[in-house]
Each structure stands twice: as structure tokens, then as C-alpha cells.
Motif scaffolding. Structure first.
Motif, mmCIF file in Angstrom:
data_model
loop_
_atom_site.group_PDB
_atom_site.id
_atom_site.type_symbol
_atom_site.label_atom_id
_atom_site.label_comp_id
_atom_site.label_asym_id
_atom_site.label_seq_id
_atom_site.Cartn_x
_atom_site.Cartn_y
_atom_site.Cartn_z
ATOM 1 N N ILE B 227 0.846 -1.185 0.000
ATOM 2 C CA ILE B 227 0.000 0.000 0.000
ATOM 3 C C ILE B 227 0.884 1.238 0.000
ATOM 4 O O ILE B 227 1.852 1.330 0.758
ATOM 5 N N ILE B 228 0.565 2.159 -0.891
ATOM 6 C CA ILE B 228 1.329 3.404 -0.978
ATOM 7 C C ILE B 228 0.333 4.559 -0.905
ATOM 8 O O ILE B 228 -0.763 4.479 -1.473
ATOM 9 N N ALA B 229 0.709 5.613 -0.198
ATOM 10 C CA ALA B 229 -0.109 6.821 -0.217
ATOM 11 C C ALA B 229 0.690 7.891 -0.952
ATOM 12 O O ALA B 229 1.898 8.001 -0.781
ATOM 13 N N SER B 230 0.014 8.653 -1.787
ATOM 14 C CA SER B 230 0.699 9.761 -2.450
ATOM 15 C C SER B 230 -0.177 11.000 -2.321
ATOM 16 O O SER B 230 -1.402 10.895 -2.245
ATOM 17 N N CYS B 231 0.456 12.167 -2.275
ATOM 18 C CA CYS B 231 -0.341 13.386 -2.181
ATOM 19 C C CYS B 231 0.204 14.398 -3.164
ATOM 20 O O CYS B 231 1.367 14.328 -3.576
ATOM 21 N N ARG B 235 -4.554 18.553 -4.689
ATOM 22 C CA ARG B 235 -5.388 18.525 -3.485
ATOM 23 C C ARG B 235 -5.908 17.118 -3.153
ATOM 24 O O ARG B 235 -6.783 16.964 -2.313
ATOM 25 N N ARG B 236 -5.356 16.131 -3.844
ATOM 26 C CA ARG B 236 -5.865 14.789 -3.573
ATOM 27 C C ARG B 236 -4.811 13.911 -2.900
ATOM 28 O O ARG B 236 -3.615 14.082 -3.129
ATOM 29 N N VAL B 237 -5.310 12.979 -2.087
ATOM 30 C CA VAL B 237 -4.453 11.923 -1.566
ATOM 31 C C VAL B 237 -4.946 10.637 -2.205
ATOM 32 O O VAL B 237 -6.148 10.368 -2.218
ATOM 33 N N VAL B 259 -3.854 22.385 -1.138
ATOM 34 C CA VAL B 259 -2.733 21.534 -1.548
ATOM 35 C C VAL B 259 -2.339 20.606 -0.395
ATOM 36 O O VAL B 259 -2.348 21.024 0.764
ATOM 37 N N ILE B 260 -1.973 19.371 -0.718
ATOM 38 C CA ILE B 260 -1.523 18.455 0.333
ATOM 39 C C ILE B 260 -0.016 18.284 0.212
ATOM 40 O O ILE B 260 0.522 18.058 -0.862
ATOM 41 N N TRP B 261 0.668 18.429 1.351
ATOM 42 C CA TRP B 261 2.122 18.431 1.335
ATOM 43 C C TRP B 261 2.741 17.122 1.789
ATOM 44 O O TRP B 261 3.755 16.695 1.279
ATOM 45 N N VAL B 274 -2.189 12.981 7.193
ATOM 46 C CA VAL B 274 -2.157 13.809 5.992
ATOM 47 C C VAL B 274 -2.067 15.260 6.422
ATOM 48 O O VAL B 274 -2.820 15.695 7.300
ATOM 49 N N SER B 275 -1.143 16.027 5.858
ATOM 50 C CA SER B 275 -1.091 17.441 6.220
ATOM 51 C C SER B 275 -0.931 18.282 4.975
ATOM 52 O O SER B 275 -0.431 17.815 3.955
ATOM 53 N N GLY B 276 -1.381 19.508 5.076
ATOM 54 C CA GLY B 276 -1.319 20.333 3.877
ATOM 55 C C GLY B 276 -1.507 21.797 4.139
ATOM 56 O O GLY B 276 -1.362 22.278 5.264
ATOM 57 N N GLY B 277 -1.821 22.490 3.081
ATOM 58 C CA GLY B 277 -1.891 23.938 3.119
ATOM 59 C C GLY B 277 -3.084 24.492 3.874
ATOM 60 O O GLY B 277 -3.156 25.686 4.132
ATOM 61 N N ASP B 278 -4.005 23.619 4.268
ATOM 62 C CA ASP B 278 -5.167 24.135 5.001
ATOM 63 C C ASP B 278 -4.911 24.174 6.507
ATOM 64 O O ASP B 278 -5.844 24.269 7.293
#
Lengths: 643, 307
Positions: B227-231, B235-237, B259-261, B274-278
């Protein structure tokens, strides 16, 4: 996204202005910091926040109430029960309802003990904050006890014919014990004019609601007017109340008929104003015949709908079947006007009464005791076969997967605690699918504070045949000892870790130490090396060299000489050590008895001449030459005489 | 419930770009735009253990080595360098410096210990380097994947060490395969595999519609499933899953407001952060039915720290 998620705010203005990122900390803690993703191709210049004094990392952790010392007993005792249950199941494939019931009661008695100790603590505690916290735990565990008890009645202790009322009455008496307690007190006091006490009538009504008719009659007999006609009549009526008992041989319809007669009889007495002289007696009799006005008058006696339910059933549907409970539960909720005011506990109890087991388990996972309840209850229900039957009705549902899912979470959480990690392991052991692999990931992460803990981790790893983890822990311990300069312990750990490079490294340290200051350390350890010596050439050399020393000390010069020659012949002498061996030959060459044969001596001479320009033996060269020459002449003479 | 235990003032003068906790969770390493890397003891009073100076540009990422290899820390920077630091007697010194990239090095990660002492780094020059320590002669060997991502590689992540499932194929060699996932400015997520001393592209995953910012390969809890997560900037994971690491299925975890970082997995891979610009961090967990659910979020603001 679901709405019932927890949100926590980070007290940092910088986080607010820039953004956040995080780092995981074993096991499930988080480090959170202000973060802004910069385009790596951007210019190298300070960010718009420079200079800042707010570059902090915030350590965030899931609140685990189970880690409070006061709940330690709950964790440990329930762990014992859990393990006993799994052990029983491993021993035999079938399990009786009796046994499961027994386990369920064990769990409940653990909860009860926990509640009692919480109550004792609350009485002792001085600060308001502590009291609030403890009160919060009491509320949580009270709910758990209440739900567990009901689930036990409905799912584990199913009686023949789906007769449920006697159990429900018992349940409600257990959780609302005040009426029985009051009655006991009043009866013990043996006072005149009990009716003067304000709780006299509420207690009698309460007892009647919980089906305690005999005790209610006992209290009525203590009334100062107990000998009047109305009282005698009431007693007579109550005495005649038909009891539904599945073992009595009476069919439900026969019982029903009896009950109807009995009610009609009382109704006629009410109509004849037989109890009109006494308001409370009349109310009592009206309750018995389900008079609506009377019931709405006594509603105030009930704290909740589930206290009302068994009471209502007792008079309205005494032969109620367990599968009808949901309908009556909803009726009682409406009666209490609670349709839109259901709290979490209400929802769970209702779901249980509707036999919606999945909903029960889903809901109890939301309780804030970190999965203790859901894990143990689901495990018990699974082994009672109650979860497996759901597989027929629910698509893609696996009972085994559900209960393991819960155990994994619970076990993982415990693994994160510095002294409960072993308890965590014992849960993960019971997840056939992923348990061992999770252990493989988490066990090596348990921080090793001291050697004792290292030994514990190794034992746990070996027990599960995770030898690579045991070796890894040994290696890390070995490295730690090296750093602290404890070479002996380091070597012991290195040998256990079977890491030959580390072993060689340490053997070198021993030899170099000796070369520098002429002392061999940790001789006990070297003496007892045995076959472990074979794990590295350097260690073999160290071991053999020590053996030589020992022989020499014990004045076994012949043997010492032989060993020395063997060592010189071998290819395992470290470069920095050969000259020491050479020097060790001098006293043996000069000893009274001939120790080295002419061949041995030639070998020593060769060895010496090969290295004659080495700085380290330069000033010993003359002595060596003289000693070898003298020994050679002695040996040649001796050998020629022999021939 | 989640609660805030403490805050550790890092003393960095500018933004922190990465913070990583060591294997046992006892020490914290942070790196910053102020060119420094700092190491803290977070078990005993959050004391600063060392301040590592050696980079001449913002330091993007730090990575801890496995304790089996001693105390190692790697950092990568805008100054095109990767530095491996080693601790001896409480002090950190430069152990090895790798300066063979033409542009900023954005991501660095040590491989699982089963593969030996190996690390990978991804750079804005589009290439990925794999550095392996050779014990025999105490040197580092570097292999480079040229043009891994056009315009630049933003993130690299190792696969966990999983032995191939023996039941399916008796002839297959039961050796560990080194694999990597990377994400870049070409909107792609790529999977790489070491095949006889060379690194080859196994597959190219095209779903994101903007720069891929971070990739994270989930730790494996024994399931022979990747399993891999990409962001991404889009704006999607996305959660990628595969049985053989060759064919991958994608599921959009969620489309966020910004945006997701970063994406990262918990230790046993059961929770994704998950973390991002929000200004929010959300935690996601897969339910038994296979759906991804948000279980908690951590946001900006000004609550109090509960001690």
C-alpha cells in the motif's frame, strides 16, 4: 467525512500562518510543527517568517485513560481472564454456554471491582479536578457494566423459550439498587409507623416495579394500618399474583388466562371502591391492572426508559419473548418522551434489545476507554458463536476479522506503554492473521532502558521464534556497552547477537588492550568461551592466546609451548600481535626443560628473521637470537641422543 | 481523545522543514531553513544534544538510520548535498558527504535495515541516488537513476522488506527485493526495483494532475500486499494498492480544500496522517469494510497545553 471526529488545536500562531506537518513517534504519538512547503527550485533566502521564535515541535498523543495507575488492575485482571479464555478454547473445540457465561461474569466482576476502587478513590481525593476525572471514569465504567450485563443476558445466557423477563428484572435491580436497599434498611429497623418515612411509599412502588412483590408485601405489613380491611385485601391480591415460570409446566396461554382472571378480579375490586379509603393502596392496585392514569402518575419514579421497561413488561407482557424486546423498548422511550433525547448509553442498550449486535459493537467502540470494552466483549461474543451467525445476514462480514481488528488496536495501544508492552504482546498473539507481524514491527521498538528489560524483550522474541529480533536487541546492547567501555559485557552481547564483525571488533579491542598494557581483561568470560569461540577468527585467536596464558601460569610449560607453536603456525595472528607471541617464546626457550624441538626452533628463527627489521623487536633481537641458538643446540643434542 | 502533551522549542531561527524521531522515540532531529540540523533528547527534558552545521542552504529533510548501524542521521539540502552524520561520545560529526547532484536534494530516507546500510535521495535535477555502505572496505557505493522525474523528484520512500510469498511460486528466489517509490514534478508516482545491480522502473502511476509532493509506502503488517499513499498539489491523496507491486489499483482517499504536502504512515501502517496547506493534519484509518475514515484532526489555533 464523518462528523464525530476529534479535533485538537495547536497553540501556535506560526502554525496558523504557515501550515503544519508532522512526524510519527513510536508507537502512535505525533510531533507537529509549523511547516510550509517550499518549492525546491525557489531562491535560497529566509522565509517570510524569519526570524521566528516559534519554531516549536508539539508533542501530541492519544489520551489513554487505561494508562492511569488506578486502572492498572483492570488491565491486568482482564488480561488474565482473556488469556484463560483463549487457553480454554485452544484446549477444546466446543465450548459450553455455561463456560462462556462464567467468563462473562468474571469480566463483569472485574469491572465491578474497578468501579468500587474508583469510588474509594473519589472519597479520598481532595482536589475537585481529581474528583471530576474519577467521576468521569465512573460514568464510563458504569455504562460498560450496564451494557455488558444486558449483552450477557441477551446473547450469552439465553434461556429456553426466549423467556427474558426474569433476567431483565435482575438487571434492573442490579443497576437501580436503591429500592431493595431502602427496604432492607426499613425492615431491619423494625420501627413502628414506618409509613411516616418519606421513602416508604416510593420504596413500595419501586419494589413493585422491579417485581419484588414479596418484599413489598413485607413492607405493607409494617404499616400501622396493616390490619385494616383494605390492607388485608391488597396483601391477598398480591399473594395470588400468578408467576410465569418456564419450568412450571404451564404453557404461555394457560398462564395468560390465569393472569387475565387475576387482573379482572382486582379491577372489579377497584370498581367496587374496595381500596378507595387509601389513596396509595388504590394507586398500587391500579398500576397492577395497567391503569393509564396511574402509570403516568408514577412515571416520575423512573430515571430512564430502561428502568421503566422491565416494570411495564412485568405487568403488561409478563410472558414477553426476547425478540420482542426492541418494540417494547421503543414504546417505553416514547412513554418517557425521550425519542429525540437518547444519549449514547440509551442507543447502545436499544441496539442490544433490537439484537443489532454489529451496531452495539460499532457504538461501544466510540466509548472513551480506548477499546477495552469492545475488544473483550467482541472476543467473548465471537467465541460464543454470536458474531459468526451474523455472517449469513451481512455481506462481506467476517466475525473473526472484526474481533481481530479490535484486538490488534488494543494490543498495539498497550505496546506503546513502557510497562504494559508485554500485556500488549499477549493480545497480539491471538490475532492469527497479522499479530506476529505487528509484533515484529513493534517489539524491536520497545525502548531498552536497562539490561533487565533487554533480557525480557529477548525472551519474548525467542518465545515467538523471532530470532532476528533477539539478535538485533543483543547487537544494540553490545554497541551500547562498547560505547560505555564495558568490553566484557559487550562481548557477551555480541556473541548472543551472532554478529561476527562485532565479535571480531571486540576481540581486537581485548588484544590491543593487552598489547598496550599487558593485562588481559574479563578472563572469566574468555575461559568460558567454549564453542561460541568459533564465531570469528579473531575470537579464536583471543581464546587460544588466553589458553596459552593459563597454561603458562599453571606451569604446564610443555603444553604452553605446543600451543604457542600452533599459534605461530596459524594464519590467524593479527598483524599488531605477532611480536608479542615472539617475545613470549623467550622464557620457554630458556627454561630448564627442553620445550621446543629443533623443528619448532627453526620455525621460531624463521619467523624472527622474516620480521627482523620491525621496530617493535629491534632491541629484543639479540636476546631472541641467543635464546633460539641455545635452545637449538640443546634440542639437537637431545634429539641425536634419542636416535 | 487526543491531547497535547508538551511543546519542544527547537530554537531554529526559521521554518522547520522536517522533524523525525529516532527508532525508539527517544531523540528528535529537526532541520530548518536556517541551514542547521538539531538533535534533541525528548525523553529527559527536551535538551538540545547537538546543533549540526555543515549545510550551506535550507535543510529539507532528515532521516534516522537503524540503531543496528550505530547512531546515524542523514540530511539533505538545497546546497545539493546529502550529509550522513554519526554520533560518537555524544557529539555528531560528518561521516560521509555525497555531493553528486546538480540541484537541490529534496528527500532522503534510509532503507529498512534488512537491506543493509543503504539510503536513497531524490533531487530537483530529476535523478534519484542510492547510496550503499560497503563494510569490507568502509566505503560508500553510489548508484544513480537518471531522469527519474522530469523537472525534479520531490519525494522518495523505501518499500518495507517483504519476502515474496512462497506459496505462489516455488521457483522464485526467496530473496529480498529492494524497491522504492518516488513522486515528482511530472505528476507521476514511480515504482523502482533493483535488478542485478541496476535500478529499473517497474511502473509509472498516472492519476495525479499536478506535482506529486510526497509518497509513503506503508509498513507491512505481514500481509503480502503493498500500500502506498501519495499526495499532490492537485489537493488529492491517493491510496495505491497492489499484490505484486506491478499492477496497482488507485483509490482517492479524499479531495481536500487545499494543496496536500505530506503523507505518512504510523509504525504498523494502520493510520495515515495527511497534512497540507489548510493548516490541518488529519488522521485516517481503514475500516474493516475497507473504507478510509478520518478519525481525528489537528488544526491551527490557540488551545492550551495540558500538562
Amino acid at each position: 467525512m464523518e462528523t464525530d471526529i476529534n479535533t485538537i488545536l495547536i497553540p501556535s500562531k506560526l502554525c496558523n500562518r504557515a501550515g503544519v506537518s508532522l512526524a510519527w513517534k513510536p508507537c502512535n504519538d505525533l510531533g507537529i510543527f509549523a511547516y510550509e512547503r517550499k518549492h525546491s527550485g525557489a531562491q535560497d533566502k529566509p522565509s517570510q517568517y524569519y526570524p521566528t521564535s516559534e519554531a516549536s515541535v508539539f508533542h501530541v498523543r492519544q489520551d489513554v485513560i487505561l494508562f492511569r495507575p488506578i486502572l492498572r488492575k483492570l488491565i491486568n485482571e482482564s488480561n488474565g481472564t482473556f488469556l484463560n479464555l483463549q487457553e480454554l478454547l485452544a484446549r477444546k473445540s466446543t465450548n459450553t454456554q455455561e463456560e462462556m457465561l462464567n467468563f462473562s461474569r468474571q469480566y463483569r466482576s472485574i469491572i465491578r471491582a474497578c468501579l468500587e476502587s474508583l469510588q474509594e478513590d473519589i472519597a479520598r481525593s481532595k482536589s475537585e479536578a481529581d474528583k471530576d476525572e474519577l467521576q468521569n471514569y465512573i460514568t464510563i465504567f458504569y455504562s460498560i457494566e450496564c451494557i455488558w450485563h444486558l449483552c450477557e443476558i441477551l446473547f450469552i445466557d439465553s434461556t429456553p423459550g426466549n423467556v427474558v423477563l426474569p433476567h431483565l428484572l435482575e438487571w434492573v435491580r442490579f443497576h437501580f439498587p436503591k429500592y431493595e436497599r431502602n427496604a432492607a434498611e426499613m425492615l431491619c429497623e423494625n420501627q413502628e409507623e414506618l409509613e411516616m418515612k418519606p421513602e416508604y411509599w416510593p420504596t413500595i412502588i419501586g419494589l413493585m416495579m422491579q417485581g419484588r412483590v414479596r418484599i413489598a408485601r413485607g413492607l405493607l405489613k409494617q404499616h400501622s394500618a396493616a390490619d385494616t380491611r383494605a390492607f388485608l385485601l391488597v396483601d391477598q391480591c398480591l399473594k395470588a399474583m400468578p408467576q410465569f415460570d418456564v419450568y412450571s409446566g404451564l404453557s404461555a396461554s394457560e398462564f395468560h388466562l390465569q393472569w387475565q382472571h387475576w387482573v379482572m378480579d382486582i379491577q372489579s375490586k377497584i370498581d367496587a371502591k374496595s381500596f378507595a379509603s387509601h389513596k396509595n393502596l388504590e394507586l398500587l392496585m391500579k398500576i397492577v391492572v395497567k391503569d393509564e392514569l396511574a402509570w403516568s402518575e408514577i412515571k416520575k419514579h423512573f430515571e430512564t426508559w430502561y428502568e421503566l421497561l422491565p416494570a411495564w413488561l412485568f405487568y403488561a407482557e409478563p410472558s414477553v419473548k426476547s425478540y420482542e424486546l426492541g418494540t417494547f423498548a421503543k414504546y417505553c422511550i416514547r412513554q418517557m418522551g425521550l425519542e429525540n433525547k437518547l444519549k449514547h448509553l440509551d442507543t447502545v442498550l436499544l441496539a442490544a434489545m433490537e439484537y443489532d449486535l454489529l451496531e452495539v459493537i460499532k457504538e461501544i467502540q466510540k466509548m472513551s476507554e480506548n477499546g477495552w470494552f469492545a475488544t473483550h466483549l467482541a472476543n467473548l461474543l465471537y467465541h460464543s458463536g454470536q458474531l459468526t451467525v451474523l455472517e449469513k445476514d451481512v455481506d462481506n462480514f467476517s466475525a473473526k476479522a472484526l474481533q481481530e481488528f479490535l484486538i490488534v488496536d488494543y494490543g498495539t495501544m498497550l505496546m506503546g506503554h513502557k510497562s504494559l508492552w508485554q500485556v500488549g504482546l499477549s493480545y497480539l498473539d491471538h490475532c492469527s492473521e497479522s499479530g506476529i507481524h505487528i509484533i515484529e514491527l513493534l517489539l524491536p521498538r520497545v525502548p531498552v532502558d536497562n539490561e533487565y528489560k533487554a533480557q525480557k524483550i529477548i525472551r519474548e522474541a525467542v518465545k515467538r521464534e523471532l530470532h532476528h529480533i533477539a539478535q538485533f536487541v543483543c547487537k544494540v546492547q553490545g554497541m551500547k556497552c562498547v560505547k560505555r567501555g564495558r568490553l566484557g559485557s559487550a562481548l557477551t552481547w555480541a556473541l548472543k547477537s551472532q554478529d561476527s564483525t562485532l565479535v571480531s571488533l571486540l576481540a581486537n579491542r581485548f588484544l590491543k588492550d593487552y598489547a598496550a598494557n599487558g593485562k588481559l581483561r574479563n578472563t572469566d568470560l574468555l575461559f568460558n568461551l567454549g564453542p561460541t569461540m568459533l564465531s570469528s577468527d579473531r575470537l579464536i585467536f583471543l581464546g587460544k592466546y588466553y589458553e596459552f596464558h593459563k597454561l603458562y601460569q599453571d606451569r604446564q610449560f610443555q603444553e604452553a609451548g605446543k600451543l604457542l607453536i600452533k599459534l605461530l603456525e596459524s594464519k590467524i595472528i593479527p598483524k599488531y600481535f605477532w611480536y608479542i607471541l615472539l617475545l613470549e617464546t623467550i622464557p620457554l626457550l630458556e627454561s630448564e626443560d627442553i620445550i621446543f624441538s629443533s623443528n619448532d626452533t627453526y620455525m621460531i628463527i624463521n619467523f624472527m628473521e622474516e620480521n627482523q627489521f620491525d621496530e617493535r623487536i629491534k632491541d629484543k633481537l639479540d636476546v631472541l637470537r641467543l635464546a633460539t641458538a641455545r635452545n637449538l643446540s640443546r634440542a639437537v643434542l637431545y634429539e641425536s641422543e634419542l636416535n | 481523545m487526543v491531547s497535547l502533551l508538551q511543546s519542544i522549542d527547537t530554537g531554529h531561527e526559521d521554518m522547520i522543514h522536517d522533524a523525525e524521531v529516532d527508532y525508539y522515540g527517544l531523540r528528535l532531529a529537526t532541520c530548518s531553513s536556517d541551514n542547521s540540523v538539531k538533535v534533541y533528547d525528548i525523553k529527559n527534558g527536551n535538551t538540545l544534544l547537538d546543533d549540526l552545521k555543515g549545510h550551506f542552504g535550507p535543510v529539507w529533510q532528515v532521516a534516522w538510520g537503524h540503531p543496528k548501524f550505530g547512531n546515524l542521521l542523514a540530511s539533505c539540502s538545497y546546497d545539493k548535498k546529502v550529509i550522513i552524520w554519526k554520533e560518537t561520545n555524544g557529539k555528531w560529526g560528518k561521516y560521509y558527504e555525497y555531493a553528486n547532484h546538480d540541484s537541490s536534494v529534496n528527500s532522503v530516507q534510509f532503507a529498512p535495515a534488512e537491506f543493509g546500510l543503504v539510503l536513497a535521495c531524490g533531487s530537483s535535477d530529476g535523478s534519484i541516488s542510492i547510496l550503499s555502505y560497503i563494510r569490507e572496505n568502509n566505503t560508500w557505493d553510489a548508484k544513480k537513476i537518471q531522469n527519474a522525474h522530469a523537472i525534479g523528484c520531490n519525494a522518495v520512500c523505501w518499500s518495507p522488506a517483504i519476502y515474496p510469498e512462497p506459496a505462489f511460486d516455488n521457483n522464485s528466489e526467496h530473496t529480498l527485493k529492494k524497491m522504492l517509490v518516488s513522486g515528482g514534478c511530472d505528476n507521476l508516482v514511480k515504482i523502482w526495483k533493483e535488478e542485478q545491480d541496476r535500478w529499473i522502473e517497474v511502473c509509472k502511476l498516472e492519476v495525479h494532475s499536478d506535482w506529486v509532493r510526497d509518497v509513503a509506502w506503508a509498513p507491512s503488517a505481514g500481509l503480502h500486499r503493498h500500500i502506498i499513499a501519495s499526495c499532490s498539489q492537485d489537493r488529492r491523496v491517493i491510496i495505491w494498492s497492489s499484490d505484486d507491486a506491478i499492477t496497482w489499483n488507485s483509490t482517492v482517499l479524499h479531495t481536500f480544500d487545499d494543496v496536500i504536502w505530506n503523507v505518512s504512515w504510523s509504525l504498523n501502517g494502520n493510520i495515515l496522517a495527511v497534512s497540507g496547506g489548510d493548516n490541518k493534519i488529519t488522521l485516517w484509518k481503514q475500516s474493516l469494510e475497507g473504507n478510509w475514515q478520518c478519525i481525528s484532526d489537528v488544526g491551527k489555533g490557540s488551545s492550551q497545553i495540558n500538562n
